[in-house]
Each structure stands twice: as C-alpha cells, then as structure tokens.
Design a protein around this motif. Structure first.
Motif, mmCIF file in Angstrom:
data_model
loop_
_atom_site.group_PDB
_atom_site.id
_atom_site.type_symbol
_atom_site.label_atom_id
_atom_site.label_comp_id
_atom_site.label_asym_id
_atom_site.label_seq_id
_atom_site.Cartn_x
_atom_site.Cartn_y
_atom_site.Cartn_z
ATOM 1 N N SER A 681 0.830 -1.205 0.000
ATOM 2 C CA SER A 681 0.000 0.000 0.000
ATOM 3 C C SER A 681 0.863 1.253 0.000
ATOM 4 N N LEU A 682 1.940 1.232 0.772
ATOM 5 C CA LEU A 682 2.838 2.384 0.802
ATOM 6 C C LEU A 682 3.461 2.632 -0.565
ATOM 7 N N LEU A 683 4.018 1.588 -1.197
ATOM 8 C CA LEU A 683 4.647 1.755 -2.506
ATOM 9 C C LEU A 683 3.618 2.099 -3.579
ATOM 10 N N HIS A 684 2.421 1.537 -3.468
ATOM 11 C CA HIS A 684 1.342 1.862 -4.405
ATOM 12 C C HIS A 684 1.012 3.354 -4.337
ATOM 13 N N ASN A 685 0.847 3.870 -3.118
ATOM 14 C CA ASN A 685 0.526 5.283 -2.970
ATOM 15 C C ASN A 685 1.666 6.176 -3.430
ATOM 16 N N LEU A 686 2.901 5.748 -3.199
ATOM 17 C CA LEU A 686 4.043 6.522 -3.680
ATOM 18 C C LEU A 686 4.067 6.579 -5.207
ATOM 19 N N ALA A 687 3.781 5.450 -5.845
ATOM 20 C CA ALA A 687 3.767 5.432 -7.307
ATOM 21 C C ALA A 687 2.679 6.349 -7.854
ATOM 22 N N ASN A 701 10.066 3.125 -10.510
ATOM 23 C CA ASN A 701 10.928 2.498 -9.500
ATOM 24 C C ASN A 701 10.102 1.952 -8.332
ATOM 25 N N HIS A 702 9.114 2.722 -7.914
ATOM 26 C CA HIS A 702 8.246 2.254 -6.830
ATOM 27 C C HIS A 702 7.410 1.057 -7.278
ATOM 28 N N LEU A 703 7.014 1.047 -8.552
ATOM 29 C CA LEU A 703 6.283 -0.113 -9.073
ATOM 30 C C LEU A 703 7.160 -1.358 -9.070
ATOM 31 N N SER A 704 8.440 -1.188 -9.380
ATOM 32 C CA SER A 704 9.362 -2.327 -9.384
ATOM 33 C C SER A 704 9.504 -2.926 -7.988
ATOM 34 N N ALA A 706 7.109 -2.532 -5.614
ATOM 35 C CA ALA A 706 5.787 -2.958 -5.164
ATOM 36 C C ALA A 706 5.434 -4.343 -5.669
ATOM 37 N N VAL A 707 5.893 -4.689 -6.899
ATOM 38 C CA VAL A 707 5.504 -5.981 -7.457
ATOM 39 C C VAL A 707 6.076 -7.146 -6.651
ATOM 40 N N LEU A 708 7.166 -6.897 -5.899
ATOM 41 C CA LEU A 708 7.780 -7.965 -5.116
ATOM 42 C C LEU A 708 6.963 -8.320 -3.878
ATOM 43 N N VAL A 709 6.223 -7.363 -3.341
ATOM 44 C CA VAL A 709 5.454 -7.603 -2.115
ATOM 45 C C VAL A 709 3.960 -7.534 -2.368
ATOM 46 N N CYS A 710 3.575 -7.515 -3.646
ATOM 47 C CA CYS A 710 2.160 -7.381 -3.974
ATOM 48 C C CYS A 710 1.414 -8.671 -3.641
ATOM 49 N N PRO A 711 0.403 -8.614 -2.764
ATOM 50 C CA PRO A 711 -0.397 -9.818 -2.490
ATOM 51 C C PRO A 711 -1.160 -10.250 -3.734
ATOM 52 N N SER A 712 -1.430 -11.530 -3.843
ATOM 53 C CA SER A 712 -2.140 -12.040 -5.018
ATOM 54 C C SER A 712 -3.520 -11.417 -5.159
ATOM 55 N N SER A 713 -4.156 -11.089 -4.028
ATOM 56 C CA SER A 713 -5.480 -10.488 -4.103
ATOM 57 C C SER A 713 -5.449 -9.055 -4.610
ATOM 58 N N SER A 714 -4.281 -8.415 -4.618
ATOM 59 C CA SER A 714 -4.161 -7.024 -5.057
ATOM 60 C C SER A 714 -3.462 -6.888 -6.396
ATOM 61 N N PHE A 715 -3.220 -8.009 -7.074
ATOM 62 C CA PHE A 715 -2.468 -7.904 -8.325
ATOM 63 C C PHE A 715 -3.258 -7.160 -9.402
ATOM 64 N N HIS A 716 -4.589 -7.317 -9.393
ATOM 65 C CA HIS A 716 -5.369 -6.594 -10.396
ATOM 66 C C HIS A 716 -5.262 -5.090 -10.185
ATOM 67 N N GLU A 717 -5.090 -4.659 -8.909
ATOM 68 C CA GLU A 717 -4.870 -3.242 -8.645
ATOM 69 C C GLU A 717 -3.507 -2.808 -9.180
ATOM 70 N N VAL A 719 -1.979 -4.046 -11.768
ATOM 71 C CA VAL A 719 -2.076 -3.943 -13.230
ATOM 72 C C VAL A 719 -2.708 -2.620 -13.618
ATOM 73 N N ARG A 720 -3.765 -2.242 -12.941
ATOM 74 C CA ARG A 720 -4.399 -0.965 -13.253
ATOM 75 C C ARG A 720 -3.474 0.205 -12.923
ATOM 76 N N LEU A 721 -2.664 0.048 -11.846
ATOM 77 C CA LEU A 721 -1.745 1.113 -11.479
ATOM 78 C C LEU A 721 -0.677 1.321 -12.546
ATOM 79 N N GLN A 722 -0.111 0.230 -13.059
ATOM 80 C CA GLN A 722 0.915 0.417 -14.084
ATOM 81 C C GLN A 722 0.312 0.957 -15.369
ATOM 82 N N ALA A 723 -0.946 0.625 -15.655
ATOM 83 C CA ALA A 723 -1.607 1.219 -16.812
ATOM 84 C C ALA A 723 -1.784 2.721 -16.616
#
Length: 762
Positions: A681-687, A701-704, A706-717, A719-723
């Motif tokens: 959540s912290l890295l998502h908000n920073l991005a 950089n923050h997305l890179s 965030a993807v390492l600690v992204c829970p499986s339930s939040s992966f769709h979020e 994807v939308r964030l990188q879009a």
C-alpha cells in the motif's frame, strides 16, 4: 405498683434480645428477627438510649432478606443514609473531643508558663498520646490518613460499626456491578484495616481485590493491578500468622453489644481458608498481569489443596489457554462439568469453550457455545435461593449480604429450604442472582468473534448489549467504531458489485470522455436497517438481539465512539498519574490511542473531511512518532488528505518520510501477509503520487519494488496502477497492452529474487 426496672437489668435484657435476633438471622427467620430488633429499638427509646446505628443497620439487612433480596436499590440508599448519619455523629464527637483537648492543652501551657516565670524550675508538660503517635508516623508530625480516620471515632466499636456499614454498601455496589463506586469506598476503608478486627480486615481486602479484578476486565490499566499487588503485599505483612499451619490465637473476643449480622460473632479467621484464598487471588492477579510463571506456581499450590475446586480448575484452564494448549484447557473444563456445584458455572463453562474454539479457528462451534452460555446464564434466575456461588466470588447468596465473619467465598450456613419445587422455577431476579449474571461478558466475547468473522451488524448489537457494564472500557467503544467502519466498507463493496464496472460516456466527438461510477458520500449513505445478517445463525433467536436501541451503524456514530474512547484513555491515564509519580501511559494504552486516532482519520477521509483527517493525524505525526502500524496508517491517511486538498508535494513528503523510516519495525506484531499488504500500500501510494506530479521514473521504481510484495489479491490493482502510470507518461499503447495481458509491463523492471532481502525495510 411494680418497682422500676434497673437500667443495668434493662440493658442486659436488651442485649439478650439482640443476641436472640442474631440467632434468628442466622437461621433465616427474618420475620421474627425483625420483630426482635424493633422491640429492642422501642425499649431503647423508652430508656432514653441514644440512637443505635448498628441496630438500624441490621434492621435494614433483615428487611432486605425478608423481601427476598429483590430491592437492592432501596437497601443501598438506606445504608448510605445510615453511613452519612453515623459519620456525622462521629465527626461531631471527634470535634468536641478535640476542642476539649485543645482547651486542656492551653490551660496546661498557661500553668507551665506561670511556673517558669516564678523560678524557671517548672516541669515540662507531658506529651499527649496523640502527639507522640503523630511523631511515630512521620518526622514532621503528620498523621497518616488511616490514623486520622481512626481517631475520628472515639472507640473501636464505633469504628467497626461505621466500617461495617460502608463495607456492606460496597457489597451491594459490587453485586449491582457498580465497580467504580465500590472501589472508591473500599479504598477509603483499606486505609483503616490496621485498626480493624482480623475478620473484617480480611473481608475488606478480599472484596477490594475482587473489585480490582472486575475493573481490570472493563477498564484496562496497569495501575489497577499495581493497586491489587499493594493489597496482596499488605495481607502478606499484616497476617503472617494466618498462613502458618498452627496460627497464633488472639485474646478473648469482645462481646457484641448489638447485632452485627455475623454468623459467629468476631471469630478468628480460619488460617487454612485464608491461605487458600490468598493464593487464589495471587493467581488471579498474576494472570491479569500476564505473569504466567508466577500464576502457574500459585495455581499449582491451590490444586494441591483442592484439586476438584472449580475456581482452581478454571484458573488452570485459563493458564493453559494463554499458553495456547487448547486441548488441555478443554480437558480441564470437562473434568468437573456436570457436577452440581453452582448454577452459574455452566454459563462460564460454555463461555470459556467458545473462547477456546474461536482461538482454534472453529467459528461455528464457538458461536454455538456462546449461544449455549447465554441460555445457561438464564438458569441462575430460576435456581434455588440457597445455591452457593463459586468460592472466589464475593457476592455469595447469603454470606456477603450478611457481612460474614469469614473471608469472601467461604461457605456459610445453609438457609432453610424454600417452598419452591425442585423442578422448573419461574424467573426471579434478586441481587444475588444478578451479581452472578455473566450476560454482558458473553455478549462482548461473542461480539468480538462476530466482528473478526465479518458479521459487523451482529457484532454491533452484541457490543451494545455489553455496554451497560463495559461502558467505561475504551476497548468497547473502539469495537463499536470498528463495527461501523466494517459495515461501511461492506456497503461500499456491495454497491460496487451491484453497479459493476460499467462507465458512462460524457460529451460528443473528440470531447468524449468516460466517467466511472462514483461511490455515494456518507451524507447520502442510508443507515443500517438492523435486519438479521446472513451469518447471524442461532444467536439472534429468542435472545432479544434485534435493532439498535442506543445507536445506528454509521460513520457519524463511529466518530462519537472513537472520541469517547480517547476521553476514557485520558481519564485512565489521569487516574494512574494520581496513583504514582510516573504519568506515562502503558504501552497497551498508547497502542489503543494510536488505533483510535488512525480510525478517526479514516472516518474523516471517508466523510470527505481532509482537514479533520490531518488534524487527527497531526496529534501523532507532529511529535516523535512511535513505531507502530497505526503510525504508518496515519502517514498514508495524511498523504491521502493532502491529495484531496491538491497538495501533492505535501502528500509526497508524508509518504517519503514513512519510506525512510524503519517500516519493518513499524509492522511488527502483525502477520506476514498483513505486513506485505502494508508495504504494498505504501509503494502503491508513492507510485500514484509520483505519477500525479510527473515523476514517471520514480513512479516506475516504486512499481518495481511494489511488485515484489504485492499480495495475489491485489495484483489486479497493480495492473491498473501500471496502466495509469503509462497513461501519465503518454504511452497509451503500453497501458492498453498491460490491461489486455493482465501482467507486468515490459517497462517495469522486476528485481531478481536475491534482491528481495534488501527491500525488507520497505
């Protein structure tokens, strides 16, 4: 014409009548006891004897018991009136005696001055016993509070009578669950225990311990357990002989001049019973203080004396529960289940089973046991009046109401068998049955289970049912607010599912834009109807848990609950600072305060009040913030509030400040999944914030990370964030490709797995 009766003979006859009344009271013949007491009062009036408050006190107790103990409120008011009148008389007598001593001292000083003036050989005035006692209690001659109270009464009988009346008032207040009032009264009595007979001093100390333990469950605070420790230390110091196998007996007891409602008069305390209760209370205090090793030692001693005693068995089961040895805890509970000991034990048994099964993850079984506990709790109002309560409870059916001479919990003489049948009895509410009612505790436990299971509405109703007793507990108000917040989140998710992801087209031609559905603001949000939840199960059936009589589940009510929680925390800290010099709150209280502030900031954001959210967050972030998961949430809530105010620089500063801190330490104490969700959540908000400010490279950089600690339930979020980041960079093709493929875009550099350890602090 008969000769006048001698005053001594009349007084002796009156004492015999009072002694007979005492015997009738012990036998349960309250009607004849009242007649004897009223006759003794009439004789005293004819003889011109001053009003005897002890006799009036015993009349009040006899009438209360004769009425079936159904009017504790009337008894409480009558005893308070007697206590005020007795205290006023003692104060007047003490003032008169003090003025007499002052006049005598002045005359002695004048005489000494005259002798000294004549020859200088006058003798030094003799020091009064009171002044010498003051010097013994302090170098400055100041008296202790206990000395002042004792000297207020001109003799021991007056002091004992006054203490006994206040002690019985505390018993009634405790039985009515007015623990704060009982504690205040008992604390005053505790200052005089050094001047009281052993039987009364033990009763005051044990009832004070019971009150501390009851309040510790409703008003969490370390100072309560510290005060309980002081009481135990006093018992160790004041009654060392009672813990020995062969206690030293004191001199002959004084003969009572009036009925004090004691089974055997001023009898010595049984050393075996005292020692057992002393260890029981030590075990309880250690358990409440989480000192499991000391509690285990005390419980082991108690079980060696009475292995089948329900109190020691319950304490041993609780100890195993704290050690997460759930199977053994259940075995200990089942060891005495089904025995006819006390009608209140089945409710306690099923309540504890519910707690154990919920800790084991068996939610349905826990709900069933809590339901059974509530049903069994109703049986105490249909049980026989001579059923005894469990040994450690101070509100036994007859012993405590009569201010027995033995310590609390010891069995007194049984009463006469009533006329009620042994079968099903009608529901009858008395002070003794109400004192053993555990409905509020069961409702609180079930409410906590329902809240953690996602049944916010049912949990809200259970917490409201527990509020009459737990209203001074800040945790209750926090749980009520969490129910409101959870219900709000469920309503938002339900509206999103019902509305779907469909967007509406606004504009024409090249000016066309897509508008996503907007979540209604809390001002438009409808209040909860209070209908049964889908998973309410059997808990609502026949228990009257329908509707919300004291409040409705809304964010506005959540704010009220949270501000009440903060106020109670401040009051607890103020009370603790009065007890000790250290005014710093306990870590548990500080964690509770941070949680309440974080929830208040969330409620303010959900209500569209960013300024208020910043105000709540500033109460923590403006200082040297402690490392806690709630502090991290406050940083993110502050950043979101800054974004709502279009202050992107301020939002980025808040998030970067949190990023530079040791966030790994901030999320200690929570599960690994929750820790990773917090970091994501912290890295998502920073991005997002960096993308909004145009810092696309930093956002990637923050997305890179965030993807390492992204829970499986939040992966769709993710994807939308990188879009979104690609759209802000002007790469619409890359954004469309990320959404269509549903995977990490090629512009996001994924760090190798060996680099994960270097990012643990994120």
């Amino acid at each position: 014409m008969s000769a006048p009766v001698s005053p001594l003979i009349a007084e002796e006859a009156r004492i015999q009548r009072l002694a007979h009344a005492t015997q009738l009271f012990e036998e349960g013949d309250y009607e004849n006891c009242i007649k004897e007491l009223e006759a003794a009062r009439d004789e005293a009036k004819k003889a011109g004897v001053e009003e005897d408050f002890r006799l009036e006190h015993n009349l009040a107790l006899s009438r209360f018991n004769a009425g079936g103990a159904r009017e504790p409120g009337a008894l409480l008011e009558e005893l308070k009136t007697l206590a005020e009148r007795s205290g006023a008389r003692a104060a007047a007598a003490a003032a008169q005696e003090e003025s007499g001593r002052a006049a005598a001292a002045a005359a002695a000083a004048a005489a000494a001055a005259g002798v000294a003036g004549n020859g200088g050989n006058g003798t030094k005035a003799t020091e009064s016993p009171d002044s010498s006692r003051r010097k013994e209690n302090g170098a400055d001659g100041q008296m202790s509070i206990g000395d002042a109270i004792a000297l207020l009464h001109n003799d021991e009988d007056t002091l004992v009578s006054d203490v006994l009346v206040n002690y019985n008032i505390a018993i009634v207040e405790y039985s009515l669950k007015q623990f704060s009032s009982a504690l205040e009264r008992l604390e005053r009595l505790f200052k005089t225990v050094s001047y009281l007979p052993d039987y009364l001093a033990c009763n005051v100390c044990f009832l004070l311990l019971d009150t501390h333990l009851a309040l510790a469950q409703q008003e969490p605070g370390e100072f309560l357990m510290q005060r309980a420790g002081d009481v135990l230390a006093h018992l160790d110091k004041a009654f060392p002989a009672l813990t020995k196998k062969t206690p030293t007996k004191k001199g002959a007891n004084k003969e009572a001049r009036s009925v004090i409602a004691l089974p055997t008069g001023h009898s010595p305390v049984d050393p075996v019973s005292f020692k057992y209760l002393h260890h029981i209370y030590r075990a309880k205090v250690f358990l409440c203080s989480s000192a499991t090793k000391q509690a285990k030692r005390e419980i082991k001693w108690c079980m060696s004396v009475g292995n089948q005693n329900p109190t020691s068995m319950f304490l041993k089961s609780n100890l195993e529960f704290l050690g997460k040895n759930y199977t053994k805890s259940i075995k200990l509970l089942n060891a005495f289940h089904g025995t006819d000991l006390d009608s209140s034990l089945p409710a306690l048994y099923y309540n504890n089973l519910g707690c154990i099964h919920f800790a084991m993850g068996k939610t349905r079984a826990a709900e069933h046991y809590f339901y059974k506990a509530l049903l069994m709790n109703e049986d105490i109002y249909r049980s026989s009046p001579d059923d005894q309560s469990e040994p450690s409870q101070p509100s036994s059916a007859k012993g405590r109401a009569k201010a027995q001479s033995l310590p609390p919990g010891l069995k007194g003489k049984p009463e006469k068998e009533g006329a009620s049948s042994q079968g099903e009895r009608e529901r009858e509410v008395t002070m003794h049955s109400f004192s053993r009612d555990r409905k509020t505790s069961i409702l609180y436990n079930n409410g906590l289970m329902q809240l953690l299971s996602g049944n916010a509405e049912l949990a809200f109703e259970c917490f409201l049912g527990a509020s009459p007793v737990y209203s001074k507990n800040p945790w209750l108000w926090l749980r009520l607010s969490e129910c409101c917040i959870a219900s709000h989140e469920q309503n938002v998710e339900q509206r999103q599912r019902e509305s779907g992801a469909s967007a509406t087209v606004v504009g024409e031609g090249g000016d066309r834009v897509l508008r996503l559905p907007v979540t209604p603001t809390p001002a438009e949000e409808q209040t909860v109807s209070g209908e049964a939840a889908a998973d309410g199960g059997i808990f609502r059936e026949g228990l009257g848990l329908k509707g919300n009589p004291f409040g409705v589940m809304s964010l506005a009510y959540a704010e009220i609950c949270l501000t009440t929680c903060l106020r109670l925390i401040d009051e607890a800290n103020a009370a603790a600072s009065k007890q000790s010099e250290a005014s710093q709150s306990s870590p548990r209280q500080e964690e509770l305060r941070l949680c309440a502030l974080a929830n208040l900031a969330f409620v303010a954001l959900a209500c569209g009040s960013p300024h208020k959210a910043l105000s709540w967050a500033g109460k923590v972030l403006s200082k040297d913030s402690p490392k806690s998961v709630y502090t991290g949430l406050l940083y993110m809530y502050a950043a979101e509030a800054q974004c709502m105010l279009n202050n992107l620089e301020g939002a980025l500063a808040s998030l970067e400040r949190l990023l530079t801190q040791d966030t790994h330490a901030a999320v200690q104490g929570i599960s690994k999944a929750s820790s990773e969700a917090f970091r994501y959540s912290l890295l998502h908000n920073l991005a997002v914030t960096c993308a909004m400010t145009g810092a696309i490279d930093q956002a990637r950089n923050h997305l890179s990370s965030a993807v390492l600690v992204c829970p499986s339930s939040s992966f769709h979020e993710f994807v939308r964030l990188q879009a979104y980041v690609e759209l802000r960079a002007g790469r619409s093709d890359a954004a469309l490709d990320a959404l269509q493929r549903g995977r990490v875009s090629g512009t996001i550099t994924v760090m190798p797995s060996q680099s994960l350890a270097a990012n643990e602090s994120l």
